[in-house]
Design a protein around this motif. Structure first.
Motif, PDB file in Angstrom:
ATOM      1  N   GLN A  81      47.870  31.994  51.244  1.00 26.72           N
ATOM      2  CA  GLN A  81      47.088  33.244  50.981  1.00 26.72           C
ATOM      3  C   GLN A  81      45.744  33.148  51.546  1.00 26.72           C
ATOM      4  O   GLN A  81      45.411  34.381  52.120  1.00 26.72           O
ATOM      5  N   CYS A  82      44.982  32.360  51.305  1.00 21.91           N
ATOM      6  CA  CYS A  82      43.735  32.180  52.028  1.00 21.91           C
ATOM      7  C   CYS A  82      43.495  32.565  53.527  1.00 21.91           C
ATOM      8  O   CYS A  82      42.833  33.176  53.968  1.00 21.91           O
ATOM      9  N   ASP A  85      44.447  35.805  54.276  1.00 18.69           N
ATOM     10  CA  ASP A  85      43.847  36.862  53.320  1.00 18.69           C
ATOM     11  C   ASP A  85      44.725  37.802  52.841  1.00 18.69           C
ATOM     12  O   ASP A  85      44.535  38.951  53.032  1.00 18.69           O
ATOM     13  N   GLN A  86      45.890  37.383  52.261  1.00 19.13           N
ATOM     14  CA  GLN A  86      46.914  38.377  51.551  1.00 19.13           C
ATOM     15  C   GLN A  86      47.057  37.635  50.168  1.00 19.13           C
ATOM     16  O   GLN A  86      47.498  36.667  49.937  1.00 19.13           O
ATOM     17  N   PRO A  87      46.828  38.383  49.126  1.00 21.90           N
ATOM     18  CA  PRO A  87      46.356  39.848  49.328  1.00 21.90           C
ATOM     19  C   PRO A  87      44.987  39.939  49.794  1.00 21.90           C
ATOM     20  O   PRO A  87      44.229  38.989  49.495  1.00 21.90           O
ATOM     21  N   PRO A  88      44.548  41.158  50.271  1.00 22.48           N
ATOM     22  CA  PRO A  88      43.404  41.270  50.960  1.00 22.48           C
ATOM     23  C   PRO A  88      42.253  41.145  49.785  1.00 22.48           C
ATOM     24  O   PRO A  88      42.334  41.454  48.835  1.00 22.48           O
ATOM     25  N   GLY A  89      41.285  39.942  50.167  1.00 22.92           N
ATOM     26  CA  GLY A  89      40.300  39.813  49.501  1.00 22.92           C
ATOM     27  C   GLY A  89      40.594  38.450  48.658  1.00 22.92           C
ATOM     28  O   GLY A  89      39.433  37.918  48.079  1.00 22.92           O
ATOM     29  N   ARG A  91      40.764  35.462  50.044  1.00 18.04           N
ATOM     30  CA  ARG A  91      40.151  34.444  50.556  1.00 18.04           C
ATOM     31  C   ARG A  91      38.566  34.435  50.101  1.00 18.04           C
ATOM     32  O   ARG A  91      38.147  33.280  49.513  1.00 18.04           O
ATOM     33  N   GLN A  92      38.084  35.552  50.081  1.00 15.54           N
ATOM     34  CA  GLN A  92      36.533  35.639  49.387  1.00 15.54           C
ATOM     35  C   GLN A  92      36.569  35.141  48.118  1.00 15.54           C
ATOM     36  O   GLN A  92      35.730  34.640  47.805  1.00 15.54           O
ATOM     37  N   GLN A 132      45.766  43.071  43.313  1.00 17.83           N
ATOM     38  CA  GLN A 132      44.503  43.520  43.048  1.00 17.83           C
ATOM     39  C   GLN A 132      44.022  42.836  41.403  1.00 17.83           C
ATOM     40  O   GLN A 132      42.978  42.381  41.636  1.00 17.83           O
TER      41      GLN A 132
END
Length: 145
Positions: A81-82, A85-89, A91-92, A132
């Motif tokens: 996932q990281c 970056d899925q779902p977006p965000g 990774r951060q 989300q």
């Protein structure tokens, strides 16, 4: 989409463990799995016997968080996932949590709880996973003491 069976997952992790011990060449996903296996020496005995691991399929407790194959699969899932970056965000959010904890491994364990919650809520409600909400939960952990 690749959808391995529980037996396939067990064979995969046992094979990776054997390759690590024998210092055999590995594909990228195997190298990543091998890194997580190295972080969990408590699983090495179970990973060393594929026949026993397959024989335990369906036993009570084989689907719990105490299952090394599920645990390692979750590490791989979070790593993947990281990487994309899925779902977006995500990774951060994971990077923030890892920085806060000072330990990527410990952060992954916390993210596993969030991932498990998201999947459980999705199954319970009969709707798609809420990426989300998952990210928000990881971010909350990254900003709490």
């Amino acid at each position: 989409m690749f959808s391995p069976s529980q037996a396939d997952v067990r064979r995969f992790f046992c094979a990776v463990y054997a390759k690590r011990l024998q210092q055999q060449p590995m594909e990228a996903i195997e190298m990543l799995a091998g890194q997580w296996i190295a972080e969990h020496p408590e699983y090495h005995a179970e990973l060393s016997d594929v026949d026993a691991a397959l024989a335990r399929l369906g036993e009570p407790g084989s689907g719990t968080s105490e299952n090394p194959f599920l645990h390692l699969s979750m590490h791989l899932s979070i790593s993947e996932q990281c990487s994309i970056d899925q779902p977006p965000g995500i990774r951060q959010a994971v990077e923030l949590l890892a920085a806060r904890r000072g330990d990527l491994h410990a952060a992954h364990h916390e993210v596993m709880e969030c991932l498990g919650t998201m999947l459980w809520e999705s199954q319970r409600a009969g709707r798609p996973p809420d990426g989300q909400a998952y990210i928000d939960q990881v971010r909350r952990r990254a900003t709490q003491d």
